[in-house]
Design a protein around this motif. Sequence first.
Motif, PDB file in Angstrom:
ATOM      1  N   TRP A  85       0.838  -1.188   0.000  1.00 50.21           N
ATOM      2  CA  TRP A  85       0.000   0.000   0.000  1.00 50.21           C
ATOM      3  C   TRP A  85       0.875   1.241   0.000  1.00 50.21           C
ATOM      4  CZ3 TRP A  85      -0.751   4.379   2.872  1.00 50.21           C
ATOM      5  CH2 TRP A  85      -1.897   5.126   2.555  1.00 50.21           C
ATOM      6  N   ARG A  86       1.861   1.244   0.897  1.00 44.78           N
ATOM      7  CA  ARG A  86       2.693   2.434   1.014  1.00 44.78           C
ATOM      8  C   ARG A  86       3.844   2.453   0.007  1.00 44.78           C
ATOM      9  NH1 ARG A  86       4.890   5.389   6.499  1.00 44.78           N
ATOM     10  NH2 ARG A  86       6.993   4.796   5.977  1.00 44.78           N
ATOM     11  N   GLY A  87       4.208   1.251  -0.512  1.00 39.63           N
ATOM     12  CA  GLY A  87       5.273   1.226  -1.525  1.00 39.63           C
ATOM     13  C   GLY A  87       6.664   1.309  -0.922  1.00 39.63           C
ATOM     14  N   ASP A  88       6.833   0.916   0.335  1.00 44.90           N
ATOM     15  CA  ASP A  88       8.160   0.973   0.963  1.00 44.90           C
ATOM     16  C   ASP A  88       9.134   0.031   0.276  1.00 44.90           C
ATOM     17  OD1 ASP A  88       7.544   1.553   4.543  1.00 44.90           O
ATOM     18  OD2 ASP A  88       7.390   2.840   2.780  1.00 44.90           O
ATOM     19  N   SER A  89      10.382   0.462   0.216  1.00 51.19           N
ATOM     20  CA  SER A  89      11.415  -0.380  -0.372  1.00 51.19           C
ATOM     21  C   SER A  89      11.812  -1.476   0.616  1.00 51.19           C
ATOM     22  CB  SER A  89      12.641   0.460  -0.714  1.00 51.19           C
ATOM     23  OG  SER A  89      13.219   0.933   0.497  1.00 51.19           O
ATOM     24  N   ILE A  90      12.526  -2.448   0.121  1.00 45.12           N
ATOM     25  CA  ILE A  90      13.015  -3.514   0.995  1.00 45.12           C
ATOM     26  C   ILE A  90      13.930  -2.909   2.064  1.00 45.12           C
ATOM     27  CG2 ILE A  90      14.421  -5.605   1.104  1.00 45.12           C
ATOM     28  CD1 ILE A  90      11.702  -6.082  -0.133  1.00 45.12           C
ATOM     29  N   ARG A  91      14.705  -1.937   1.659  1.00 46.65           N
ATOM     30  CA  ARG A  91      15.614  -1.292   2.622  1.00 46.65           C
ATOM     31  C   ARG A  91      14.831  -0.641   3.759  1.00 46.65           C
ATOM     32  NH1 ARG A  91      20.803   0.089   1.863  1.00 46.65           N
ATOM     33  NH2 ARG A  91      20.604  -0.184  -0.370  1.00 46.65           N
ATOM     34  N   ASP A  92      13.740   0.025   3.406  1.00 45.38           N
ATOM     35  CA  ASP A  92      12.885   0.644   4.436  1.00 45.38           C
ATOM     36  C   ASP A  92      12.366  -0.426   5.392  1.00 45.38           C
ATOM     37  OD1 ASP A  92      11.240   3.042   2.214  1.00 45.38           O
ATOM     38  OD2 ASP A  92      13.070   3.195   3.419  1.00 45.38           O
ATOM     39  N   LEU A  93      11.961  -1.547   4.821  1.00 43.71           N
ATOM     40  CA  LEU A  93      11.386  -2.606   5.638  1.00 43.71           C
ATOM     41  C   LEU A  93      12.437  -3.262   6.524  1.00 43.71           C
ATOM     42  CD1 LEU A  93       8.962  -4.241   3.049  1.00 43.71           C
ATOM     43  CD2 LEU A  93       8.431  -2.602   4.842  1.00 43.71           C
ATOM     44  N   VAL A  94      13.658  -3.377   6.005  1.00 44.39           N
ATOM     45  CA  VAL A  94      14.752  -3.914   6.816  1.00 44.39           C
ATOM     46  C   VAL A  94      14.992  -2.989   7.997  1.00 44.39           C
ATOM     47  CG1 VAL A  94      17.264  -4.241   6.844  1.00 44.39           C
ATOM     48  CG2 VAL A  94      15.906  -5.230   5.013  1.00 44.39           C
ATOM     49  N   GLN A  95      15.005  -1.720   7.714  1.00 48.80           N
ATOM     50  CA  GLN A  95      15.268  -0.732   8.766  1.00 48.80           C
ATOM     51  C   GLN A  95      14.168  -0.743   9.818  1.00 48.80           C
ATOM     52  OE1 GLN A  95      16.038   3.038   6.991  1.00 48.80           O
ATOM     53  NE2 GLN A  95      17.389   3.652   8.606  1.00 48.80           N
ATOM     54  N   TRP A  96      12.941  -0.896   9.373  1.00 49.78           N
ATOM     55  CA  TRP A  96      11.837  -0.903  10.329  1.00 49.78           C
ATOM     56  C   TRP A  96      11.831  -2.173  11.164  1.00 49.78           C
ATOM     57  CZ3 TRP A  96       7.777  -4.513  10.044  1.00 49.78           C
ATOM     58  CH2 TRP A  96       6.858  -4.384  11.096  1.00 49.78           C
ATOM     59  N   SER A  97      12.015  -3.315  10.470  1.00 45.36           N
ATOM     60  CA  SER A  97      11.771  -4.588  11.134  1.00 45.36           C
ATOM     61  C   SER A  97      12.956  -5.109  11.927  1.00 45.36           C
ATOM     62  CB  SER A  97      11.372  -5.635  10.093  1.00 45.36           C
ATOM     63  OG  SER A  97      12.458  -5.892   9.220  1.00 45.36           O
ATOM     64  N   GLY A  98      14.145  -4.709  11.525  1.00 40.31           N
ATOM     65  CA  GLY A  98      15.323  -5.271  12.164  1.00 40.31           C
ATOM     66  C   GLY A  98      15.694  -6.639  11.626  1.00 40.31           C
ATOM     67  N   LYS A 129      16.930  -9.320   8.572  1.00 35.67           N
ATOM     68  CA  LYS A 129      17.851  -9.243   7.439  1.00 35.67           C
ATOM     69  C   LYS A 129      17.043  -9.084   6.153  1.00 35.67           C
ATOM     70  CE  LYS A 129      21.607 -12.120   9.156  1.00 35.67           C
ATOM     71  NZ  LYS A 129      21.150 -13.204   9.988  1.00 35.67           N
ATOM     72  N   GLU A 130      17.716  -8.600   5.144  1.00 35.51           N
ATOM     73  CA  GLU A 130      17.041  -8.363   3.875  1.00 35.51           C
ATOM     74  C   GLU A 130      16.426  -9.641   3.326  1.00 35.51           C
ATOM     75  OE1 GLU A 130      19.229  -5.843   1.289  1.00 35.51           O
ATOM     76  OE2 GLU A 130      18.393  -6.835  -0.481  1.00 35.51           O
ATOM     77  N   SER A 131      17.188 -10.728   3.367  1.00 30.31           N
ATOM     78  CA  SER A 131      16.669 -11.986   2.822  1.00 30.31           C
ATOM     79  C   SER A 131      15.458 -12.452   3.624  1.00 30.31           C
ATOM     80  CB  SER A 131      17.752 -13.057   2.825  1.00 30.31           C
ATOM     81  OG  SER A 131      18.250 -13.244   4.129  1.00 30.31           O
ATOM     82  N   ALA A 132      15.455 -12.187   4.922  1.00 29.84           N
ATOM     83  CA  ALA A 132      14.318 -12.584   5.764  1.00 29.84           C
ATOM     84  C   ALA A 132      13.074 -11.770   5.419  1.00 29.84           C
ATOM     85  CB  ALA A 132      14.676 -12.412   7.234  1.00 29.84           C
ATOM     86  N   VAL A 133      13.258 -10.484   5.161  1.00 25.81           N
ATOM     87  CA  VAL A 133      12.119  -9.650   4.769  1.00 25.81           C
ATOM     88  C   VAL A 133      11.536 -10.156   3.456  1.00 25.81           C
ATOM     89  CG1 VAL A 133      11.475  -7.363   3.915  1.00 25.81           C
ATOM     90  CG2 VAL A 133      12.858  -7.570   5.978  1.00 25.81           C
ATOM     91  N   LYS A 134      12.409 -10.431   2.521  1.00 29.70           N
ATOM     92  CA  LYS A 134      11.929 -10.881   1.212  1.00 29.70           C
ATOM     93  C   LYS A 134      11.225 -12.228   1.325  1.00 29.70           C
ATOM     94  CE  LYS A 134      15.232  -8.302  -1.537  1.00 29.70           C
ATOM     95  NZ  LYS A 134      16.465  -8.323  -2.335  1.00 29.70           N
ATOM     96  N   MET A 135      11.767 -13.090   2.139  1.00 29.16           N
ATOM     97  CA  MET A 135      11.138 -14.403   2.295  1.00 29.16           C
ATOM     98  C   MET A 135       9.782 -14.256   2.965  1.00 29.16           C
ATOM     99  SD  MET A 135      10.959 -17.535   1.818  1.00 29.16           S
ATOM    100  CE  MET A 135      12.476 -17.692   0.924  1.00 29.16           C
ATOM    101  N   ARG A 136       9.702 -13.400   3.954  1.00 27.44           N
ATOM    102  CA  ARG A 136       8.415 -13.190   4.632  1.00 27.44           C
ATOM    103  C   ARG A 136       7.366 -12.687   3.654  1.00 27.44           C
ATOM    104  NH1 ARG A 136       7.588 -11.323  10.766  1.00 27.44           N
ATOM    105  NH2 ARG A 136       8.906 -12.876  11.722  1.00 27.44           N
ATOM    106  N   LEU A 137       7.766 -11.731   2.827  1.00 24.39           N
ATOM    107  CA  LEU A 137       6.813 -11.182   1.859  1.00 24.39           C
ATOM    108  C   LEU A 137       6.373 -12.261   0.872  1.00 24.39           C
ATOM    109  CD1 LEU A 137       8.427  -7.704   1.122  1.00 24.39           C
ATOM    110  CD2 LEU A 137       6.257  -8.115   2.262  1.00 24.39           C
ATOM    111  N   LEU A 138       7.317 -13.078   0.458  1.00 25.28           N
ATOM    112  CA  LEU A 138       6.979 -14.154  -0.475  1.00 25.28           C
ATOM    113  C   LEU A 138       5.977 -15.100   0.161  1.00 25.28           C
ATOM    114  CD1 LEU A 138       7.523 -15.681  -3.129  1.00 25.28           C
ATOM    115  CD2 LEU A 138       9.396 -16.835  -1.977  1.00 25.28           C
TER     116      LEU A 138
END
Lengths: 182, 435
Positions: free
Chosen positions: A141-154, A156-165
């Motif tokens: 909805w907001r269009g946040d980048s993966i980097r934004d999500l990494v920064q918010w969630s704490g 790792k990048e691969s973990a964020v991407k896997m969660r989204l998948l």
Amino acid sequence: MNDNQIIELFWSRDKKALEYAQQAYHSLLVHIAKNITSSDEDAEECANDTYLKLWETIPPVRPESLKNYAARVVRNRAIDVYRREKARRKGTEISNIYEELETMFADGKNEYEEIEFQDLMNDFLKDLEKKDRILFVRRYWRGDSIRDLVQWSGLKESAVKMRLLRIRNRFQDYLKEGGIQV
Amino acid sequence: MTGIDLFERMDIIEDKYIAEAMEEVTAVSKKKYWWQWMAAAFVLAFIGVVNLCPGVAVAMNNVVGLKELVQVVTFDKSMKACLENEYAQYIGEEQITKDGHYSKVYYVVADASHISVFYKTDVPYTGEGIHHFPTITNTEGNFFYSSMVAKETDIKDSYEFRMDFLDDIDQEGLPKTLHFDISYGTAWENGKPSTENGWIQYPDAVSSYEIQLDDKFFVEAQQYTIDKKIELDGQSIWLDELKVYPTKTKLIIHEDTANDKRLCEMDAELLDKNGEECTRTNECIQAICGENGELTGYYLCYESNFFADTQGLQIVLKGAEWESVDVASAAVSYENKSVGVLPEKCELLEMQMDSDNTLLLRLKMQSTEDLTYSDEVWNEETGDFCEDTNWDDYEEEGYYIREYRIANYQEGMYKMNITKYEWVRPENPILIDVK
């Protein structure tokens, strides 16, 4: 000054409402718009258009949350700008988001009743764990980048991407159970 | 339907989820680069707990309806302990709006990390037609918490409105008065937005409560010194102390200044006197900063209900994850088809130039549970990081594919860093008795 007070200024047609709204939300609006347009200039344009839209629509609208309302307005405006400038937007983060959404609806039919889809989407979000729900909404909805999500969630990048998948896969299964063709 | 159409369609997501996503502030403690610490704004983590009015505490047997509420409503263990040990402030006020909507605020529970208001109303929180919307502000009319959520309890028409603070507050930080409003309005009717703009319209009626928080009984967190140094693979971690609150416990640690790697995460269990593991509530170690924003340590947080009895606590340390720079400032070179020397099991898969002078770079990077590499490519002249534009994760095979598209590529302008994240686990878990 809080949201309700700013809304009252809009209702009494006091132009200070625009000033306060800008003070409170300009960086948020620009952030959302830039996520979509990938352009500082376009993002500023969208934010400024938003203040005009707020002035034109409040009243008669009395939004529950001025922040949410302004965010939705700027989002829609930024999408319009993106459509207009599409040719220039190849290879940007927002195009990745569009691709991800397209994989959620792989066969592209998307034939469903609007209200049915809306209910399913919000019911799906309700059942998600809070962190996953916020990841989903921030990304799609907001269009946040993966980097934004990494920064918010704490995470790792691969973990964020896997969660989204995984969330996207879960959503596909959820739609199928609801009888929506994907 | 194209991706942008679908993205546009996501606007059907309800307001409360949008608000939740936008209100939630950054909870991350670990950063990839040391210099990012100085740019972050941290609040000094004072730790304190307010015991709300033990002298006027919940008298469960004497309050009509409350005993039932307490018995049936589902809390986590820590909240149950809170009620049992009388950390709940009873309010007992009720209102009816002009159009006849009833609400009652039963009680408030607060500690250094959050405030919860338990209430009842005859209008649902979600769905079509009319619903209620709770908010809390302080005396200045501002929201002062980092996140808020309302959820139904097991009792019909009863809800918990919970607000979490970004960082712990002390007695002075706790507001004296909470303005708790329950508004009523409509969002959707017959499958359509109730206004042409799709926004909630409010009737004039709002139930407003002014909740006075009584802080005259201030309870400090119980603190237990540990002061133990743990060595793992040449790096050292100090376990400083345990701080126990009514509803949670924090393990305070810091890294030894002689370390040449940065601590990212710890695998440490907290066991109560019965050997039962306390649930870890923060997903990664969180920073504690000094007055000038300098990093002074970290904490791990656990849900706990043993404030009144802290005998026999034990920490079980199973490992730590360390960050170190594996490759620093390697030159990205199209001419040499090189990105420097890559770590084991990482490789450069492809390096190609498009007709519009865009360099495509594809890398295979190791990513297993205990060892992950992460890469960054940036323009040395401008300092801008290059966005990776595609990836495929092969979690089971232990790697992921990273792709960069560098527009207007110029030889000699781009560098790459590779960072290693490695878990180090002792042969046997290290046991530390707290008391």
